[in-house]
Enzyme design. Structure first.
Site, PDB file in Angstrom:
ATOM      1  N   GLN A  45       0.824  -1.203   0.000  1.00  0.00           N
ATOM      2  CA  GLN A  45       0.000   0.000   0.000  1.00  0.00           C
ATOM      3  C   GLN A  45       0.860   1.254   0.000  1.00  0.00           C
ATOM      4  O   GLN A  45       2.053   1.216   0.314  1.00  0.00           O
ATOM      5  CB  GLN A  45      -0.902   0.005   1.236  1.00  0.00           C
ATOM      6  CG  GLN A  45      -0.149  -0.089   2.553  1.00  0.00           C
ATOM      7  CD  GLN A  45      -1.018  -0.539   3.701  1.00  0.00           C
ATOM      8  OE1 GLN A  45      -2.237  -0.411   3.673  1.00  0.00           O
ATOM      9  NE2 GLN A  45      -0.403  -1.072   4.746  1.00  0.00           N
ATOM     10  N   ASP A 103     -11.914  -1.258   6.181  1.00  0.00           N
ATOM     11  CA  ASP A 103     -13.300  -1.276   5.736  1.00  0.00           C
ATOM     12  C   ASP A 103     -13.506  -2.438   4.764  1.00  0.00           C
ATOM     13  O   ASP A 103     -12.582  -2.832   4.043  1.00  0.00           O
ATOM     14  CB  ASP A 103     -13.655   0.047   5.053  1.00  0.00           C
ATOM     15  CG  ASP A 103     -13.537   1.231   6.000  1.00  0.00           C
ATOM     16  OD1 ASP A 103     -14.005   1.104   7.142  1.00  0.00           O
ATOM     17  OD2 ASP A 103     -12.979   2.268   5.602  1.00  0.00           O
ATOM     18  N   TYR A 117     -10.256   6.100  19.613  1.00  0.00           N
ATOM     19  CA  TYR A 117     -10.427   4.783  18.991  1.00  0.00           C
ATOM     20  C   TYR A 117      -9.562   3.728  19.676  1.00  0.00           C
ATOM     21  O   TYR A 117     -10.035   2.646  20.040  1.00  0.00           O
ATOM     22  CB  TYR A 117     -10.081   4.871  17.511  1.00  0.00           C
ATOM     23  CG  TYR A 117     -10.084   3.542  16.785  1.00  0.00           C
ATOM     24  CD1 TYR A 117     -11.289   2.919  16.454  1.00  0.00           C
ATOM     25  CD2 TYR A 117      -8.886   2.919  16.419  1.00  0.00           C
ATOM     26  CE1 TYR A 117     -11.299   1.700  15.780  1.00  0.00           C
ATOM     27  CE2 TYR A 117      -8.895   1.712  15.751  1.00  0.00           C
ATOM     28  CZ  TYR A 117     -10.095   1.116  15.432  1.00  0.00           C
ATOM     29  OH  TYR A 117     -10.097  -0.098  14.780  1.00  0.00           O
ATOM     30  N   GLN A 118      -8.284   4.050  19.875  1.00  0.00           N
ATOM     31  CA  GLN A 118      -7.348   3.064  20.450  1.00  0.00           C
ATOM     32  C   GLN A 118      -7.785   2.635  21.852  1.00  0.00           C
ATOM     33  O   GLN A 118      -7.758   1.439  22.186  1.00  0.00           O
ATOM     34  CB  GLN A 118      -5.925   3.643  20.519  1.00  0.00           C
ATOM     35  CG  GLN A 118      -5.464   4.428  19.311  1.00  0.00           C
ATOM     36  CD  GLN A 118      -5.095   3.565  18.110  1.00  0.00           C
ATOM     37  OE1 GLN A 118      -5.417   2.394  18.055  1.00  0.00           O
ATOM     38  NE2 GLN A 118      -4.424   4.163  17.149  1.00  0.00           N
ATOM     39  N   GLU A 148       0.864  -8.309  11.895  1.00  0.00           N
ATOM     40  CA  GLU A 148       0.721  -7.153  10.996  1.00  0.00           C
ATOM     41  C   GLU A 148       1.437  -7.472   9.693  1.00  0.00           C
ATOM     42  O   GLU A 148       2.620  -7.840   9.707  1.00  0.00           O
ATOM     43  CB  GLU A 148       1.307  -5.915  11.650  1.00  0.00           C
ATOM     44  CG  GLU A 148       1.624  -4.764  10.719  1.00  0.00           C
ATOM     45  CD  GLU A 148       0.393  -4.168  10.051  1.00  0.00           C
ATOM     46  OE1 GLU A 148       0.399  -4.035   8.801  1.00  0.00           O
ATOM     47  OE2 GLU A 148      -0.566  -3.832  10.774  1.00  0.00           O
ATOM     48  N   ASP A 185       0.135   0.605  13.628  1.00  0.00           N
ATOM     49  CA  ASP A 185       0.529   1.930  14.121  1.00  0.00           C
ATOM     50  C   ASP A 185       0.913   1.909  15.595  1.00  0.00           C
ATOM     51  O   ASP A 185       1.522   2.847  16.098  1.00  0.00           O
ATOM     52  CB  ASP A 185      -0.562   2.965  13.867  1.00  0.00           C
ATOM     53  CG  ASP A 185      -1.885   2.653  14.561  1.00  0.00           C
ATOM     54  OD1 ASP A 185      -1.907   1.813  15.484  1.00  0.00           O
ATOM     55  OD2 ASP A 185      -2.900   3.251  14.164  1.00  0.00           O
ATOM     56  N   ASP A 217      -7.974  -4.976  14.352  1.00  0.00           N
ATOM     57  CA  ASP A 217      -7.962  -3.582  13.907  1.00  0.00           C
ATOM     58  C   ASP A 217      -8.024  -3.592  12.388  1.00  0.00           C
ATOM     59  O   ASP A 217      -7.015  -3.432  11.710  1.00  0.00           O
ATOM     60  CB  ASP A 217      -6.688  -2.915  14.420  1.00  0.00           C
ATOM     61  CG  ASP A 217      -6.748  -1.409  14.337  1.00  0.00           C
ATOM     62  OD1 ASP A 217      -7.756  -0.881  13.851  1.00  0.00           O
ATOM     63  OD2 ASP A 217      -5.773  -0.755  14.754  1.00  0.00           O
TER      64      ASP A 217
END
Length: 338
Positions: free
Chosen positions: A72, A201, A102-103, A148, A128, A198
């Site tokens: 990406q 969409d 959010y976290q 990840e 992140d 996490d």
């Protein structure tokens, strides 16, 4: 962080991964010298078919980093009002000003709901480091695993978001740069107290993260009485997706529970995002209601690098499961508690 941690095709669970060609890493340039998706005339605007007819705009002061990983586009820019901003493929993942809402919620809602303190936990995605930072607050946790897929994301976060990435320094953390779905599939059965997904969409390749085979793998990996918490979209934009997801989760976590909670965050579409909390049945024990906090978030660690909590409280925990009438009516048949 709404990152695409897995770029598998829909055949992923048959072992057929999509193929991607890595592009050359681009060195740092000034905003005037570089072209970044969504940035025009000094403003960044996030547009997506997931929220047609609207966009979120931030004034850009300087582009700090642009690069292309194997998977990406990665960009960091300094905004006029929200501090540093992390983009993946042109989508806002985190800003220094509001990332904590959010976290904290996607981490402390499931961990504080558990009947007994978590000892072994898994983060799927979350490169992140924000969820990792929040998990590291708990002294009861003995092992923190992260799966990840994109190794560039943690490295960029460490450099440009050091307060968010502080958890990478925790010796209990084991970072696996690998495909998250495969990691879950290969995990020992009932080996985790809590799993936090996490996720991105549900568009294109990421649709698999919202489908039954992945949740069956999550169900297998979490222990009886354990909990899975995954990003679950906005009631203002994706109510049909949420309803479908809740119904699917109910079929997978049969005998357990499925609940929807939400948090506010200005730089995510509609200013609101939800989490689906799924509790695995524990035969012979009373069903756990995640709406009730049972554990306390430990005090701020001795390390001055870890900030004090800024969003989560026990009262916010309980209220996060309350929804406006239109959403409650739409989801009533899909959720366990009302």
């Amino acid at each position: 962080m709404r990152s695409c941690f897995s770029y598998l095709s829909k055949n992923a669970f048959e072992g057929q991964a999509a193929t991607f060609c890595p592009k050359r890493h681009r060195t740092r340039r000034t905003m005037a010298q570089t072209e970044v998706k969504g940035i025009k005339d000094g403003w960044f605007t996030e547009l997506s078919p997931m929220w047609p007819g609207m966009g979120m705009s931030l004034k850009v002061e300087e582009v700090l980093f642009t690069g292309r990983s194997q998977f990406q586009d990665v960009c960091v820019f300094r905004s006029a009002t929200f501090g540093n901003v992390l983009l993946l493929d042109g989508v806002i993942q985190a800003t220094e000003r509001d990332e904590f809402s959010y976290q904290e919620m996607i981490t402390h809602l499931p961990l504080c709901a558990l009947k007994t303190p978590a000892k072994k936990v898994l983060i799927v995605g979350g490169g992140d480091g924000g969820v990792l930072r929040e998990m590291a607050r708990y002294k009861s946790i003995e092992e923190i695993h992260m799966a990840e897929i994109d190794g560039m994301v943690p490295e960029v976060s460490k450099k440009y978001f050091p307060k968010m990435a502080v958890g990478f320094n925790d010796p209990r953390c084991q970072v696996h740069i690998c495909d998250g779905i495969e990691f879950v599939r290969n995990a020992q059965e009932s080996s985790y107290d809590a799993i936090i997904v996490d996720s991105s969409d549900p568009v294109g390749p990421a649709e698999v993260l919202f489908e039954k085979p992945f949740f069956e793998a999550l169900h297998r990996a979490v222990r009886p009485g354990g909990i899975v918490c995954t990003q679950a979209e906005s009631i203002w934009l994706h109510l049909d997706i949420i309803k479908s997801l809740a119904g699917m989760c109910a079929s997978v976590f049969e005998g357990g529970s499925v609940s929807y909670a939400h948090t506010t965050i200005p730089t995510y579409p509609s200013g609101q995002i939800g989490m689906m909390l799924c509790v695995k049945a524990e035969p012979g024990h009373e069903l756990m209601d995640p709406r009730q906090p049972r554990q306390q978030v430990p005090p701020c660690p001795d390390s001055v690098e870890t900030p004090a909590l800024r969003y989560y409280t026990p009262d916010v925990h309980r209220s996060a499961f309350s929804m406006p009438k239109f959403a409650a009516d739409a989801l009533e048949s899909s959720l366990t508690f009302h």
